[in-house]
Design a protein around this motif. Structure first.
Motif, PDB file in Angstrom:
ATOM      1  N   SER A  41       0.959  -1.172   0.267  1.00  0.00           N
ATOM      2  CA  SER A  41      -0.053   0.044   0.068  1.00  0.00           C
ATOM      3  C   SER A  41       1.031   1.310   0.194  1.00  0.00           C
ATOM      4  CB  SER A  41      -0.901  -0.024   1.368  1.00  0.00           C
ATOM      5  OG  SER A  41      -0.136   0.085   2.484  1.00  0.00           O
ATOM      6  N   ALA A  42       2.157   1.001  -0.094  1.00  0.00           N
ATOM      7  CA  ALA A  42       3.013   2.285  -0.127  1.00  0.00           C
ATOM      8  C   ALA A  42       2.924   3.207  -1.241  1.00  0.00           C
ATOM      9  CB  ALA A  42       4.662   1.865   0.183  1.00  0.00           C
ATOM     10  N   ARG A  43       2.924   4.351  -1.262  1.00  0.00           N
ATOM     11  CA  ARG A  43       2.840   5.450  -2.282  1.00  0.00           C
ATOM     12  C   ARG A  43       4.105   5.787  -2.560  1.00  0.00           C
ATOM     13  NH1 ARG A  43      -2.798   6.133  -3.490  1.00  0.00           N
ATOM     14  NH2 ARG A  43      -2.121   7.975  -4.579  1.00  0.00           N
ATOM     15  N   GLY A  44       4.389   6.264  -3.961  1.00  0.00           N
ATOM     16  CA  GLY A  44       5.540   6.698  -4.461  1.00  0.00           C
ATOM     17  C   GLY A  44       5.686   7.079  -5.961  1.00  0.00           C
ATOM     18  N   TRP A  45       6.672   7.398  -6.540  1.00  0.00           N
ATOM     19  CA  TRP A  45       6.803   7.302  -7.866  1.00  0.00           C
ATOM     20  C   TRP A  45       6.913   6.039  -8.552  1.00  0.00           C
ATOM     21  CZ3 TRP A  45       5.138  11.793  -9.730  1.00  0.00           C
ATOM     22  CH2 TRP A  45       5.595  12.917  -9.214  1.00  0.00           C
ATOM     23  N   SER A  46       6.143   5.514  -9.506  1.00  0.00           N
ATOM     24  CA  SER A  46       6.163   4.169  -9.945  1.00  0.00           C
ATOM     25  C   SER A  46       6.099   3.897 -11.431  1.00  0.00           C
ATOM     26  CB  SER A  46       5.061   3.456  -9.375  1.00  0.00           C
ATOM     27  OG  SER A  46       3.837   3.828  -9.782  1.00  0.00           O
ATOM     28  N   ASP A  47       5.669   4.867 -12.264  1.00  0.00           N
ATOM     29  CA  ASP A  47       5.316   4.657 -13.682  1.00  0.00           C
ATOM     30  C   ASP A  47       5.636   6.149 -14.403  1.00  0.00           C
ATOM     31  OD1 ASP A  47       5.075   3.128 -15.894  1.00  0.00           O
ATOM     32  OD2 ASP A  47       2.929   2.585 -15.100  1.00  0.00           O
ATOM     33  N   GLY A  48       5.784   5.663 -15.624  1.00  0.00           N
ATOM     34  CA  GLY A  48       6.099   7.156 -16.581  1.00  0.00           C
ATOM     35  C   GLY A  48       6.117   6.755 -18.037  1.00  0.00           C
ATOM     36  N   LEU A  49       6.186   7.784 -18.715  1.00  0.00           N
ATOM     37  CA  LEU A  49       6.406   7.670 -20.324  1.00  0.00           C
ATOM     38  C   LEU A  49       6.433   9.065 -20.755  1.00  0.00           C
ATOM     39  CD1 LEU A  49       3.270   7.206 -22.592  1.00  0.00           C
ATOM     40  CD2 LEU A  49       2.946   7.970 -20.221  1.00  0.00           C
ATOM     41  N   ALA A  50       7.198   9.080 -21.908  1.00  0.00           N
ATOM     42  CA  ALA A  50       7.370  10.161 -23.063  1.00  0.00           C
ATOM     43  C   ALA A  50       6.004  10.194 -23.908  1.00  0.00           C
ATOM     44  CB  ALA A  50       8.548  10.504 -23.536  1.00  0.00           C
ATOM     45  N   ILE A  51       5.435  11.476 -24.127  1.00  0.00           N
ATOM     46  CA  ILE A  51       4.511  11.568 -25.084  1.00  0.00           C
ATOM     47  C   ILE A  51       5.057  12.215 -26.404  1.00  0.00           C
ATOM     48  CG2 ILE A  51       2.397  13.025 -25.859  1.00  0.00           C
ATOM     49  CD1 ILE A  51       1.803  10.891 -23.814  1.00  0.00           C
ATOM     50  N   THR A  52       5.003  11.412 -27.504  1.00  0.00           N
ATOM     51  CA  THR A  52       5.212  11.804 -28.855  1.00  0.00           C
ATOM     52  C   THR A  52       4.158  12.258 -29.643  1.00  0.00           C
ATOM     53  OG1 THR A  52       5.413   9.381 -29.552  1.00  0.00           O
ATOM     54  CG2 THR A  52       7.340  10.315 -28.490  1.00  0.00           C
ATOM     55  N   GLN A  53       4.646  12.792 -30.843  1.00  0.00           N
ATOM     56  CA  GLN A  53       3.549  13.195 -31.763  1.00  0.00           C
ATOM     57  C   GLN A  53       3.721  12.187 -33.057  1.00  0.00           C
ATOM     58  OE1 GLN A  53       3.933  17.217 -33.482  1.00  0.00           O
ATOM     59  NE2 GLN A  53       1.787  16.997 -34.424  1.00  0.00           N
ATOM     60  N   PRO A  54       2.536  11.634 -33.295  1.00  0.00           N
ATOM     61  CA  PRO A  54       2.490  10.759 -34.517  1.00  0.00           C
ATOM     62  C   PRO A  54       2.629  11.632 -35.613  1.00  0.00           C
ATOM     63  CG  PRO A  54       0.601  10.569 -33.370  1.00  0.00           C
ATOM     64  CD  PRO A  54       1.450  11.464 -32.511  1.00  0.00           C
ATOM     65  N   THR A  55       3.370  11.307 -36.724  1.00  0.00           N
ATOM     66  CA  THR A  55       3.164  11.715 -38.094  1.00  0.00           C
ATOM     67  C   THR A  55       3.161  10.683 -39.174  1.00  0.00           C
ATOM     68  OG1 THR A  55       5.674  12.230 -38.644  1.00  0.00           O
ATOM     69  CG2 THR A  55       4.594  13.571 -37.216  1.00  0.00           C
ATOM     70  N   GLU A  56       3.107  10.956 -40.611  1.00  0.00           N
ATOM     71  CA  GLU A  56       3.188   9.874 -41.458  1.00  0.00           C
ATOM     72  C   GLU A  56       4.580   9.257 -41.483  1.00  0.00           C
ATOM     73  OE1 GLU A  56       1.647  11.575 -44.974  1.00  0.00           O
ATOM     74  OE2 GLU A  56      -0.577  11.767 -44.210  1.00  0.00           O
ATOM     75  N   LEU A  57       5.617  10.213 -41.178  1.00  0.00           N
ATOM     76  CA  LEU A  57       6.820   9.606 -41.348  1.00  0.00           C
ATOM     77  C   LEU A  57       7.493   9.247 -40.081  1.00  0.00           C
ATOM     78  CD1 LEU A  57       8.317  12.469 -43.431  1.00  0.00           C
ATOM     79  CD2 LEU A  57       7.583  10.418 -44.320  1.00  0.00           C
ATOM     80  N   GLY A  58       6.755   9.112 -38.855  1.00  0.00           N
ATOM     81  CA  GLY A  58       7.148   8.338 -37.894  1.00  0.00           C
ATOM     82  C   GLY A  58       6.716   9.285 -36.642  1.00  0.00           C
ATOM     83  N   HIS A  59       7.316   9.176 -35.380  1.00  0.00           N
ATOM     84  CA  HIS A  59       6.797  10.088 -34.377  1.00  0.00           C
ATOM     85  C   HIS A  59       8.130  10.796 -33.978  1.00  0.00           C
ATOM     86  CE1 HIS A  59       3.626   7.665 -32.459  1.00  0.00           C
ATOM     87  NE2 HIS A  59       4.008   6.830 -33.155  1.00  0.00           N
ATOM     88  N   VAL A  60       7.586  12.269 -33.665  1.00  0.00           N
ATOM     89  CA  VAL A  60       8.356  13.454 -33.267  1.00  0.00           C
ATOM     90  C   VAL A  60       8.588  13.253 -31.871  1.00  0.00           C
ATOM     91  CG1 VAL A  60       8.710  15.921 -33.282  1.00  0.00           C
ATOM     92  CG2 VAL A  60       7.526  14.667 -35.079  1.00  0.00           C
TER      93      VAL A  60
END
Length: 580
Positions: free
Chosen positions: A254-273
C-alpha cells in the motif's frame, strides 16, 4: 453528522491545476483567469457566465512590485465573507528571482488580493496548484465551515537544478512528496531534466474504492485517493508523464511513491516526433468514458474517465492527446497504455495552456474550454469544443481596444486613479493637524496627534499599500478606548484614499460608510465598516482603504486591540483623494 464534499456538482472532472478555472459564482459559475502581466505583476480576468453575451472583464492588476514567469490558480474552501457562494481564490506564482509566491483573494466586498509570502525558493518555470476540495462535517442546517478535514493542496514546480518536486499539505506548510529521477526509475521517459512547466491531474486511477468518479471516490472514502499524474515539458521540447501512486510490489503493497511514466510523442506519417512541445502543459481526468459500477447488474464494473492532455507545439497551435483508461483493474488503466493524438488546435505559437471541462450545455458531457497565451501577450486566446468535438476560436481577450473580445473594464480598486493626490501636511498640533489637498485645506481632529511634515515618512512604501509612497508626510493618531477622529475637507473631494500604517486598533466608520479595502498585509482585515489590525512588533498591521463618491467630512473611532484598551495605540494615516 455526515460528510459532504466541498466541490462543484461535476461528478467526474478532476480538479484543475492551471491558471484557468470555473468558480462557484452564480448558477453557472464564472470563468476566472490569472496570468503574469508583461509589464510586471499579475492580472486577473473573469467572464460573466450569467450574462447572455458572456463578457470578459479585467484586467485587475496586483502584485505589481515583482515580475513573474507563470501562475497557477485554485478556489479554496476558505471564505472571508460567509454569505457569498464564491470562495477565496488562491494563486501561486513563480517570480523571475526563483521565489514561489502565494497570493489570495477574498470572496466579496472589494475582492482584495493579499500576499501570503514566499512558499519556496530556487524554483523555475510554470508551477501547478491542484486543490481537491475539503471534506466538511454536516451541521444541523448546513455544512459546518469550521469543521473539516485538514486542507490538502498539491503543488508541483520545476527546480532550478533540474527536475521537479511534488508537494502536498496546506499552502502554509507544504511537505515534499519526492523528486522523480528518470534515470533511476523510468525506462519509458526521455532523459531531459530542465523543465519549463508542469501540470497535475488528481485522478481516480487505481484508487482502492473501485469508484470511477472523483466525487464518488472522495464522498464515500475521503481517506482514499487515486494516482497523481504530473506532466512536465522540458526546455528541449520533451513531454514526460510521471505517476505518483500505489506501489503494487514490495514489502508494503500500500506504499505510495513514483512508480510509472512515459514520454508523449507526436505521430506523423513519417514516424514519431520525440520533442514537439514547448512551454506549460495541462492535463485532467474528464468524464468522457466514465460509467460508475452498477448496484443491479452483476460484474458491471466502473469505467474510468479519460485523461486529457494539452501542450503548446513548437510549430504552433496546441497539441491535444487523450487516453482511454478502461475499467478498474484492467490493463488499460496503466499510465503508459492507450494514448491517442486527437488534434492540433489553432496555429499561433503559444507558451502556456490551461483548460477545464465546464458545466455548459445539456449534453452528456460538459465542453472542454481552453485558454492559451504567449508570454508577452496582454491577455490570452480563448477556445472551446462543442458536443460534436469541433473546436472554436481563438477569441482574443485582450486589453488592446482594437482587438476582438476586448475586455469590458478594469475591476480592481488598485487600478491607477487619474488625478489622485495626497495631503501635504503643514501644521500639526496636539489635537489638530492641517494640510493642503488639491489646493484646499484638509484637517484631522482628535486626541494625541503628531506627525511628519517634511516628506521623510517611509512606511507607506511597503508593497501592501496602493499606491506606494516612497516618501511622504504622515499624521500620527492615538487610540484609547473609543477615541474619536474627524477628517474635514475645505472643498469636496472624490474617492478618498486612506493609507493606515502600524495599526493595532479597531477603526470603525459610521454605519453605511462605503469602505473598501484596496490592499493590505494579511493581518489587516475589514468587516463591514470596521478595520482591525494586530500587534506585530514595531510595525503592526497596515493597508489602504477607499471611500468612493463625493466626501466633505469623514468620522471614525479607534480602540486598541490589546490590554482592554487601557494602553494607547499609535498609528499613522495619510489622506489622498481625486479632484471633484
Amino acid at each position: 453528522m455526515g460528510l459532504t464534499l466541498d466541490w462543484r456538482e461535476e461528478p467526474a472532472v478532476s480538479p484543475q491545476s492551471g491558471f484557468f478555472l470555473q468558480s462557484r459564482t452564480g448558477q453557472t459559475g464564472n470563468f476566472e483567469v490569472v496570468i503574469p502581466w508583461p509589464d510586471g505583476g499579475l492580472a486577473h480576468y473573469w467572464r460573466d457566465n450569467e450574462h447572455a453575451a458572456l463578457p470578459w472583464h479585467g484586467p485587475a492588476l496586483f502584485a505589481r512590485n515583482n515580475r513573474y514567469i507563470a501562475a497557477s490558480l485554485s478556489e479554496s474552501d476558505f471564505k472571508t465573507y460567509l454569505t457569498s457562494p464564491l470562495k477565496n481564490l488562491e494563486v501561486i506564482a513563480t517570480r523571475e528571482d526563483g521565489g514561489l509566491e502565494h497570493w489570495w483573494r477574498e470572496n466579496g466586498a472589494g475582492y482584495v488580493w493579499s500576499s501570503a509570502g514566499i512558499l519556496l525558493s530556487g524554483m523555475v518555470g510554470a508551477p501547478a496548484l491542484a486543490y481537491p476540495g475539503a471534506i466538511f462535517e454536516q451541521g444541523f442546517f448546513d455544512e459546518d465551515l469550521e469543521a473539516h478535514e485538514p486542507v490538502e493542496n498539491y503543488v508541483a514546480v520545476p527546480l532550478s537544478g533540474g527536475g521537479f518536486e511534488l508537494f502536498s499539505g496546506s499552502l502554509e506548510r507544504l511537505e515534499s512528496m519526492g523528486i522523480p529521477d528518470p534515470n533511476d526509475m523510468f525506462s519509458g521517459l526521455l532523459t531531459d531534466r530542465n523543465y519549463v512547466g508542469v501540470g497535475i491531474a488528481l485522478t481516480t486511477l487505481f484508487n482502492q474504492t473501485v469508484k470511477a468518479s472523483w466525487k464518488a471516490m472522495r464522498e464515500l472514502h475521503p481517506e482514499q485517493r487515486g494516482d497523481i499524474v504530473v506532466a512536465a515539458v522540458s526546455d528541449q521540447g520533451a513531454l514526460n508523464l510521471y505517476k505518483h501512486g500505489q506501489k503494487p510490489t514490495g514489502a508494503f503493497p500500500s506504499a505510495r511513491g513514483w512508480s510509472d511514466g512515459l514520454a508523449i510523442t507526436q505521430p506523423t506519417e513519417l514516424g514519431h516526433v520525440l520533442r514537439p512541445f514547448r512551454g506549460r502543459p495541462c492535463l485532467l481526468q474528464s468524464d468522457y468514458g466514465l460509467d460508475e459500477e452498477s448496484d443491479w447488474v452483476p460484474f458491471d464494473g466502473a469505467d474510468l474517465g479519460n485523461l486529457e492532455l494539452m501542450a503548446p507545439g513548437k510549430n504552433g497551435g496546441i497539441l491535444h492527446f487523450w487516453k482511454a483508461n478502461g475499467s478498474h483493474g484492467e490493463e488499460g488503466a496503466s499510465l503508459p497504455l492507450g494514448w491517442s493524438f486527437a488534434s492540433q488546435i489553432g496555429s499561433s505559437q503559444y507558451d502556456e495552456v490551461s483548460f477545464i471541462q465546464s458545466n455548459f450545455g445539456d449534453a452528456d458531457h460538459g465542453p472542454l474550454e481552453m485558454i492559451a497565451r504567449h508570454r508577452e501577450q496582454k491577455g490570452f486566446d480563448f477556445f472551446w469544443r462543442d458536443d460534436g468535438f469541433i473546436w472554436h476560436g481563438p477569441v482574443a481577450v485582450s486589453s488592446d481596444n482594437s482587438s476582438p473580445g476586448t475586455v469590458a473594464q478594469p475591476l480592481s480598486p488598485t487600478e491607477p486613479l487619474d488625478g489622485l493626490a495626497f495631503t501635504s501636511w503643514e501644521n500639526i498640533g496636539r489635537e489638530r493637524a492641517v494640510g493642503t489637498l488639491h489646493g484646499a485645506e484638509v484637517s484631522v481632529e482628535g486626541p494625541g496627534i503628531g506627525g511628519v511634515t517634511d516628506g521623510t515618512f517611509t512606511l507607506f512604501a511597503a508593497p501592501h499599500f496602493s499606491p506606494q509612497l516612497p516618501a511622504s508626510d504622515a499624521v500620527s493618531l492615538t487610540s484609547l478606548a473609543g477615541s474619536s477622529f474627524r477628517l474635514r475637507f475645505g472643498a469636496p473631494v472624490r474617492d478618498v484614499v486612506l493609507h493606515l500604517a502600524s495599526v493595532a486598533s479597531r477603526i470603525t466608520f459610521p454605519p453605511g460608510t462605503p469602505v473598501t479595502r484596496v490592499s493590505s498585509d494579511p493581518t489587516f482585515s475589514l468587516s463591514g465598516t470596521t478595520v482591525t489590525g494586530v500587534v506585530a512588533g514595531s510595525l503592526d498591521s497596515g493597508g489602504t482603504l477607499r471611500i468612493p463618491g463625493a466626501v466633505t467630512e469623514l468620522a471614525f473611532t479607534a480602540d486598541p486591540v490589546f490590554a482592554n484598551g487601557t494602553i494607547p495605540d499609535g498609528f499613522y494615516i495619510q489622506v489622498g483623494a481625486l479632484q471633484p
